[in-house]
Scaffold this motif. Structure first.
Motif, PDB file in Angstrom:
ATOM      1  N   PRO A  20      32.832 -39.802  -0.836  1.00  0.00           N
ATOM      2  CA  PRO A  20      33.667 -40.848  -0.251  1.00  0.00           C
ATOM      3  C   PRO A  20      34.874 -40.236   0.451  1.00  0.00           C
ATOM      4  CG  PRO A  20      33.881 -40.836  -2.642  1.00  0.00           C
ATOM      5  CD  PRO A  20      32.807 -39.851  -2.295  1.00  0.00           C
ATOM      6  N   SER A  21      35.320 -40.891   1.497  1.00  0.00           N
ATOM      7  CA  SER A  21      36.506 -40.453   2.222  1.00  0.00           C
ATOM      8  C   SER A  21      37.732 -41.009   1.511  1.00  0.00           C
ATOM      9  CB  SER A  21      36.439 -40.978   3.657  1.00  0.00           C
ATOM     10  OG  SER A  21      37.617 -40.687   4.337  1.00  0.00           O
ATOM     11  N   ARG A  22      38.739 -40.159   1.297  1.00  0.00           N
ATOM     12  CA  ARG A  22      39.943 -40.588   0.594  1.00  0.00           C
ATOM     13  C   ARG A  22      41.177 -40.251   1.421  1.00  0.00           C
ATOM     14  NH1 ARG A  22      38.042 -42.189  -4.244  1.00  0.00           N
ATOM     15  NH2 ARG A  22      36.408 -41.002  -5.248  1.00  0.00           N
ATOM     16  N   VAL A  23      42.280 -40.964   1.159  1.00  0.00           N
ATOM     17  CA  VAL A  23      43.527 -40.730   1.884  1.00  0.00           C
ATOM     18  C   VAL A  23      44.418 -39.739   1.156  1.00  0.00           C
ATOM     19  CG1 VAL A  23      43.497 -42.990   3.003  1.00  0.00           C
ATOM     20  CG2 VAL A  23      44.652 -42.716   0.794  1.00  0.00           C
ATOM     21  N   PHE A  24      43.898 -39.128   0.081  1.00  0.00           N
ATOM     22  CA  PHE A  24      44.644 -38.151  -0.696  1.00  0.00           C
ATOM     23  C   PHE A  24      43.686 -37.017  -1.050  1.00  0.00           C
ATOM     24  CE2 PHE A  24      43.188 -41.749  -3.189  1.00  0.00           C
ATOM     25  CZ  PHE A  24      42.315 -41.143  -4.083  1.00  0.00           C
ATOM     26  N   PRO A  25      44.202 -35.833  -1.363  1.00  0.00           N
ATOM     27  CA  PRO A  25      43.307 -34.727  -1.715  1.00  0.00           C
ATOM     28  C   PRO A  25      42.568 -35.015  -3.016  1.00  0.00           C
ATOM     29  CG  PRO A  25      45.625 -34.064  -1.892  1.00  0.00           C
ATOM     30  CD  PRO A  25      45.604 -35.459  -1.361  1.00  0.00           C
ATOM     31  N   CYS A  26      41.307 -34.658  -3.047  1.00  0.00           N
ATOM     32  CA  CYS A  26      40.480 -34.935  -4.220  1.00  0.00           C
ATOM     33  C   CYS A  26      39.503 -33.777  -4.398  1.00  0.00           C
ATOM     34  CB  CYS A  26      39.740 -36.256  -4.021  1.00  0.00           C
ATOM     35  SG  CYS A  26      38.894 -36.832  -5.495  1.00  0.00           S
ATOM     36  N   ALA A  27      39.657 -33.008  -5.467  1.00  0.00           N
ATOM     37  CA  ALA A  27      38.792 -31.859  -5.721  1.00  0.00           C
ATOM     38  C   ALA A  27      37.518 -32.309  -6.418  1.00  0.00           C
ATOM     39  CB  ALA A  27      39.525 -30.836  -6.582  1.00  0.00           C
ATOM     40  N   SER A  28      36.439 -31.580  -6.160  1.00  0.00           N
ATOM     41  CA  SER A  28      35.185 -31.834  -6.857  1.00  0.00           C
ATOM     42  C   SER A  28      35.282 -31.280  -8.275  1.00  0.00           C
ATOM     43  CB  SER A  28      34.027 -31.162  -6.117  1.00  0.00           C
ATOM     44  OG  SER A  28      34.114 -29.757  -6.293  1.00  0.00           O
ATOM     45  N   PRO A  29      34.397 -31.702  -9.184  1.00  0.00           N
ATOM     46  CA  PRO A  29      34.420 -31.113 -10.533  1.00  0.00           C
ATOM     47  C   PRO A  29      34.298 -29.589 -10.503  1.00  0.00           C
ATOM     48  CG  PRO A  29      33.090 -33.095 -10.537  1.00  0.00           C
ATOM     49  CD  PRO A  29      33.456 -32.821  -9.091  1.00  0.00           C
ATOM     50  N   ALA A  30      33.440 -29.057  -9.642  1.00  0.00           N
ATOM     51  CA  ALA A  30      33.278 -27.600  -9.552  1.00  0.00           C
ATOM     52  C   ALA A  30      34.568 -26.935  -9.082  1.00  0.00           C
ATOM     53  CB  ALA A  30      32.126 -27.255  -8.610  1.00  0.00           C
TER      54      ALA A  30
END
Length: 199
Positions: A95-105
């Motif tokens: 999903p596209s987000r307006v804030f940084p979002c790291a993957s679990p890895a």
């Protein structure tokens, strides 16, 4: 809370269940379901099981109560569908987000190898009570020397009066991980304590 979510036979802790629920009688094992987030197809699930959950038992084991006075019990009882489903998940797009979002890895890659990780998921911006919980947990007798604290804020609105992205950004600004110690901006926490009397 998490102490209640245990395997009775071996005492292992597990997280709160993430469920795929529906009230549809039409979806059956063998069907493929498309999962969307704000109009974007993010995954497909091939349903291999569908069952009627024991929601009071689920709530009792996860939240320590089955009382409808508990907000999470209300959500399970009144918002979730009649059936739970399981199956193989195939990721399609993030999903596209307006804030940084790291993957679990990506998050795991930032954590030291062979060290205890105390993980906290916070619904609201960090307050002084959270800070005390985080730092004192690092000194718990069952936590190894050199442990780190991972603070994972949830995303989305927590109060009707404030948009979720603003709350998410303010939470991100208040938390900084530095080595094995949680480094918080105490002035921001003190401000949050005065701004957020309801949390």
């Amino acid at each position: 809370l998490s102490l209640l979510c245990t395997d009775a036979q071996n005492g292992l802790l597990f997280g709160l269940p993430i469920v795929l629920d529906t009230s549809s009688e039409d979806v059956q094992p063998g069907d493929k379901v498309l999962l969307k987030y704000q109009g974007t197809a993010i995954a497909a699930v091939t349903i291999d099981s569908k069952w009627t959950p024991n929601k009071p038992l689920e709530c009792l084991k996860c939240y320590g109560t089955s009382s409808l006075e508990h907000p999470a019990v209300q959500m399970v009882a009144m918002e979730r569908g009649k059936y739970y489903m399981g199956g193989k998940v195939q990721g399609l797009e993030l999903p596209s987000r307006v804030f940084p979002c790291a993957s679990p890895a990506e998050v795991r890659a930032t954590l030291p190898a062979n060290a205890d990780v105390l993980a906290f998921q916070c619904r609201n911006p960090i307050h002084r009570a959270h800070y005390e919980l985080f730092t004192r947990a690092l000194d718990a007798p069952n936590v190894q020397e050199g442990a780190v604290c991972l603070v994972h804020p949830t995303c989305g609105p927590t109060q009707v009066t404030r948009p979720g992205t603003a709350r998410t950004r303010s939470a991100g600004e208040r938390v900084r991980a530095a080595g094995t110690v949680l480094d918080l901006w105490l002035p921001a926490i003190q401000a949050a304590d005065s701004e957020e009397p309801d949390s």
